[in-house]
Design a protein around this motif. Sequence first.
Motif, PDB file in Angstrom:
ATOM      1  N   GLU A 111       0.867  -1.173   0.000  1.00  0.00           N
ATOM      2  CA  GLU A 111       0.000   0.000   0.000  1.00  0.00           C
ATOM      3  C   GLU A 111       0.901   1.219   0.000  1.00  0.00           C
ATOM      4  O   GLU A 111       1.818   1.323   0.814  1.00  0.00           O
ATOM      5  N   GLY A 112       0.688   2.141  -0.944  1.00  0.00           N
ATOM      6  CA  GLY A 112       1.527   3.339  -1.016  1.00  0.00           C
ATOM      7  C   GLY A 112       0.965   4.451  -0.162  1.00  0.00           C
ATOM      8  O   GLY A 112       0.018   4.263   0.601  1.00  0.00           O
ATOM      9  N   GLY A 113       1.546   5.611  -0.293  1.00  0.00           N
ATOM     10  CA  GLY A 113       1.067   6.761   0.465  1.00  0.00           C
ATOM     11  C   GLY A 113      -0.095   7.428  -0.248  1.00  0.00           C
ATOM     12  O   GLY A 113      -0.680   6.862  -1.176  1.00  0.00           O
ATOM     13  N   LYS A 114      -0.391   8.664   0.185  1.00  0.00           N
ATOM     14  CA  LYS A 114      -1.518   9.375  -0.428  1.00  0.00           C
ATOM     15  C   LYS A 114      -1.148   9.872  -1.816  1.00  0.00           C
ATOM     16  O   LYS A 114      -1.981  10.062  -2.679  1.00  0.00           O
ATOM     17  N   ALA A 158       2.012   9.615  -5.064  1.00  0.00           N
ATOM     18  CA  ALA A 158       2.925   8.615  -5.613  1.00  0.00           C
ATOM     19  C   ALA A 158       4.269   8.647  -4.906  1.00  0.00           C
ATOM     20  O   ALA A 158       4.917   7.625  -4.733  1.00  0.00           O
ATOM     21  N   ARG A 159       4.704   9.824  -4.503  1.00  0.00           N
ATOM     22  CA  ARG A 159       6.058   9.929  -3.976  1.00  0.00           C
ATOM     23  C   ARG A 159       6.121   9.977  -2.453  1.00  0.00           C
ATOM     24  O   ARG A 159       7.191  10.038  -1.875  1.00  0.00           O
ATOM     25  N   GLU A 160       4.973   9.978  -1.826  1.00  0.00           N
ATOM     26  CA  GLU A 160       4.976  10.069  -0.369  1.00  0.00           C
ATOM     27  C   GLU A 160       5.690   8.861   0.225  1.00  0.00           C
ATOM     28  O   GLU A 160       5.410   7.720  -0.136  1.00  0.00           O
ATOM     29  N   SER A 161       6.636   9.141   1.104  1.00  0.00           N
ATOM     30  CA  SER A 161       7.340   7.998   1.674  1.00  0.00           C
ATOM     31  C   SER A 161       6.712   7.656   3.018  1.00  0.00           C
ATOM     32  O   SER A 161       6.912   8.323   4.002  1.00  0.00           O
ATOM     33  N   VAL A 162       5.914   6.654   2.991  1.00  0.00           N
ATOM     34  CA  VAL A 162       5.303   6.184   4.229  1.00  0.00           C
ATOM     35  C   VAL A 162       5.789   4.764   4.428  1.00  0.00           C
ATOM     36  O   VAL A 162       6.368   4.181   3.519  1.00  0.00           O
ATOM     37  N   GLU A 163       5.570   4.250   5.584  1.00  0.00           N
ATOM     38  CA  GLU A 163       5.933   2.856   5.778  1.00  0.00           C
ATOM     39  C   GLU A 163       4.929   2.047   4.955  1.00  0.00           C
ATOM     40  O   GLU A 163       3.728   2.050   5.232  1.00  0.00           O
ATOM     41  N   LYS A 164       5.432   1.432   3.911  1.00  0.00           N
ATOM     42  CA  LYS A 164       4.509   0.808   2.975  1.00  0.00           C
ATOM     43  C   LYS A 164       4.127  -0.588   3.459  1.00  0.00           C
ATOM     44  O   LYS A 164       4.964  -1.464   3.549  1.00  0.00           O
ATOM     45  N   LYS A 165       2.872  -0.725   3.761  1.00  0.00           N
ATOM     46  CA  LYS A 165       2.419  -1.995   4.309  1.00  0.00           C
ATOM     47  C   LYS A 165       2.234  -3.014   3.199  1.00  0.00           C
ATOM     48  O   LYS A 165       1.664  -2.703   2.153  1.00  0.00           O
ATOM     49  N   VAL A 166       2.702  -4.224   3.462  1.00  0.00           N
ATOM     50  CA  VAL A 166       2.565  -5.273   2.450  1.00  0.00           C
ATOM     51  C   VAL A 166       1.123  -5.744   2.405  1.00  0.00           C
ATOM     52  O   VAL A 166       0.516  -6.032   3.438  1.00  0.00           O
ATOM     53  N   ALA A 167       0.594  -5.806   1.203  1.00  0.00           N
ATOM     54  CA  ALA A 167      -0.785  -6.265   1.070  1.00  0.00           C
ATOM     55  C   ALA A 167      -0.815  -7.697   0.559  1.00  0.00           C
ATOM     56  O   ALA A 167      -1.848  -8.346   0.597  1.00  0.00           O
ATOM     57  N   GLY A 168       0.297  -8.181   0.065  1.00  0.00           N
ATOM     58  CA  GLY A 168       0.333  -9.563  -0.394  1.00  0.00           C
ATOM     59  C   GLY A 168       1.264  -9.746  -1.553  1.00  0.00           C
ATOM     60  O   GLY A 168       1.935  -8.805  -1.986  1.00  0.00           O
ATOM     61  N   GLU A 169       1.305 -10.967  -2.026  1.00  0.00           N
ATOM     62  CA  GLU A 169       2.234 -11.298  -3.093  1.00  0.00           C
ATOM     63  C   GLU A 169       1.503 -12.191  -4.088  1.00  0.00           C
ATOM     64  O   GLU A 169       0.758 -13.064  -3.705  1.00  0.00           O
ATOM     65  N   LEU A 170       1.716 -11.934  -5.364  1.00  0.00           N
ATOM     66  CA  LEU A 170       1.095 -12.781  -6.377  1.00  0.00           C
ATOM     67  C   LEU A 170       2.161 -13.741  -6.870  1.00  0.00           C
ATOM     68  O   LEU A 170       3.124 -13.322  -7.502  1.00  0.00           O
ATOM     69  N   LYS A 171       1.991 -15.009  -6.512  1.00  0.00           N
ATOM     70  CA  LYS A 171       3.080 -15.959  -6.761  1.00  0.00           C
ATOM     71  C   LYS A 171       2.852 -16.827  -7.972  1.00  0.00           C
ATOM     72  O   LYS A 171       3.733 -17.018  -8.789  1.00  0.00           O
ATOM     73  N   ARG A 183      -6.381   4.456  -3.934  1.00  0.00           N
ATOM     74  CA  ARG A 183      -5.084   4.442  -3.255  1.00  0.00           C
ATOM     75  C   ARG A 183      -3.934   4.292  -4.228  1.00  0.00           C
ATOM     76  O   ARG A 183      -4.129   3.890  -5.372  1.00  0.00           O
ATOM     77  N   TRP A 184      -2.759   4.649  -3.736  1.00  0.00           N
ATOM     78  CA  TRP A 184      -1.544   4.360  -4.485  1.00  0.00           C
ATOM     79  C   TRP A 184      -1.013   3.024  -4.022  1.00  0.00           C
ATOM     80  O   TRP A 184      -1.035   2.713  -2.835  1.00  0.00           O
ATOM     81  N   LEU A 185      -0.543   2.253  -4.982  1.00  0.00           N
ATOM     82  CA  LEU A 185       0.112   0.992  -4.647  1.00  0.00           C
ATOM     83  C   LEU A 185       1.563   1.093  -5.067  1.00  0.00           C
ATOM     84  O   LEU A 185       1.932   1.905  -5.902  1.00  0.00           O
ATOM     85  N   ASN A 186       2.345   0.225  -4.496  1.00  0.00           N
ATOM     86  CA  ASN A 186       3.721   0.103  -4.924  1.00  0.00           C
ATOM     87  C   ASN A 186       3.949  -1.340  -5.302  1.00  0.00           C
ATOM     88  O   ASN A 186       3.835  -2.213  -4.455  1.00  0.00           O
ATOM     89  N   LEU A 187       4.209  -1.573  -6.557  1.00  0.00           N
ATOM     90  CA  LEU A 187       4.434  -2.952  -6.981  1.00  0.00           C
ATOM     91  C   LEU A 187       5.926  -3.183  -7.084  1.00  0.00           C
ATOM     92  O   LEU A 187       6.664  -2.325  -7.550  1.00  0.00           O
ATOM     93  N   GLU A 188       6.333  -4.344  -6.653  1.00  0.00           N
ATOM     94  CA  GLU A 188       7.753  -4.664  -6.703  1.00  0.00           C
ATOM     95  C   GLU A 188       7.895  -6.079  -7.216  1.00  0.00           C
ATOM     96  O   GLU A 188       7.190  -6.976  -6.789  1.00  0.00           O
TER      97      GLU A 188
END
Length: 615
Positions: A167-170, A172-185, A226-231
């Motif tokens: 989960e990203g911040g409010k 795109a660039r907001e640096s918040v502690e990004k909570k993991v929402a899961g992984e697509l395996k 919301r903004w997401l962060n995909l990695e």
Amino acid sequence: MSSFKLQCLCASLIIILYHSILTFSYITPLRAYSSSHLPLHLPSHFQLLHPHTHTRPPSPSRLRAAQDDYQFFDTTPLNVAGGPGGTGCVSFLREKGEPLKGPSGGSGANGGSVYLECDERLNTLSGVRQRIHVKGSKGENGKGKSRDGKKGRDVVIKVPPGTIVREGGKTARESVEKKVAGELKSHGDKMLVARGGRGGRGNKAFKSPKNKAPCIAERGGMGAQRWLNLELKLVGDVGVIGMPNAGKSTLLSRVTNAKPKIAEYAFTTIIPNLGVCDLEEGEGLVLCDIPGLIEGASDGLGMGHQFLRHVQRNKLLLHIVDGSSENPVENFQIINKELEKFDSLLASRPQVVVVNKIDLEEVRERSESVLEELRKIAGHSRVLPISAMKSENVKELMFRLKKFADAQPEVVLPEASPNVNLGTLNVEADSESFHIETDPSYPGQWRVVGEYIEGVAKMTHWEYPEAVERFGRIIFATGISDELEKLGAAEGDLIMIDTYDFDFSPAKTNPYIPQELLDQDELILARERGEKELRWGTGEMVEDEEGGGMDMVGDPRSPEAWVVDLSKEDGDDEDWDDAEELELLEDFGAFDRGEGGELGDGEYVFEEGDEVVTF
Ligand SMILES: Nc1nc2c(ncn2[C@@H]2O[C@H](COP(=O)(O)OP(=O)(O)OP(=O)(O)O)[C@@H](O)[C@H]2O)c(=O)[nH]1
Ligand SMILES: [Mg+2]
């Protein structure tokens, strides 16, 4: 001079000129690099990696671009929004002989949701990068004759296996502690990341034995946004590590069908490359070539630790040592130290070590002693000499790697344990709980905070008095009004819920109807009674936004307005008593519904640049 001779002279001149340009352009970056333009704090041995070859280091801008490129490639922000729900409809069925046959307003449909889905055919996030904003479509509104709306279209975004969703911040660039929402395996894994808004109910849904003809409907709820962060962590069997220029990409290009860029300067590889080495039996071996590591990589130097993440999933590491470097053994130790600093789990992964470039005479000469020393330090005998360029010993290496990889247990990474559920987050309130905020410096103002009540406020159709009343009942039922009274809220206090303001009325007469609605109703009633509004003016033409003018004193367009000509006041505006004047006007029958402003020089200056205040 014959024309042939002239041609020859021209040609040789061109050749000389060309060479001098080449030499010049070659020297320039080297000079820049060796002076104060060091792009990074590189360890001293770094520059001596290739004393015998022309090492051309990357320019700072190239490095920066490379890092940007990489970031883009591997992790990407994504803005997702569920579509808003459709609005419910208020209608009554009329049939011949039965003009009031009952409520027939259909409900609005839910908005479309946004999903991520794992697709094994993908191996990069590049597809996702092309669309930063993704939105489900709006649910259709409910219609008369009991027709419910059609659900909004869902959007499914395909991502490669190994995509971790945070989960990203409010922004795109907001640096918040990004909570993991899961992984697509694995193929087909699906994750709801933004639920569409709930459809508002139509008046048919509100029919009850008590109220057979409800004149109430709900607005559609907003979808989650919301903004997401995909990695993406690339998955390979063997992670190829080593200093820049060691020959990692050369090896990959020899044994797999991958075509990585190879060059005689450091940081040639700027994004990880995956390649499959087809062996005669069984499945191929997947190699992951990452950019070269340097001392300090775990602290972010060089292409940095971003790349180390990629080899975390590899069962084993192929450590390539550049046999032609000044001190191959020291380089080997530096890389291992960086691994240890980055992640001890990664450092403990089994390694196969190769000394590369044994086709070079001076490497071949000292290879025995280097190999011996490496075996001693590594504490195992999986140390081979190879020449990636000449494919010497490479086949042998691949077979041994494959055998070794098969014998390794699958790497079980610590699960990216989800700590948020994006499917429900901010959409459905988990409970009706709320809390009340107040600040002693703003007496008489209270903010009620609670997911549930804020959601209800958003979905309330304030145009329908019954809907407003229902909101009032919910305020009582949830205990919000009791709590407010307990905390000391008094008649007329300002209660804020979400973006709505209400007057507190413990007497419980017509409670919690938004002021704006009360104003609206009163204005309509006043007009019906033939009452006038009050307008302030300076007696001069006041230009409006469209460039038109309005004589505030005798405004012919507003015969229903009381007009106060400020220019005819006693000249000293500061003496002009706002309150007194208002009282006077109220006595006249004007009633207050607008916002006041400030008195300026000879004219009334309104807060929002309005030229008119209505009373
Ligand atoms: N003589 C010789 N040169 C080699 C050998 N392997 C690689 N090279 C050369 O070494 C240079 C660097 O090779 P790369 O494969 O780009 O090195 P890399 O480890 O991928 O480097 P980075 O991507 O910068 O980390 C190139 O000029 C290659 O031609 C080899 O076995 N023998
Ligand atoms: Mg490379």
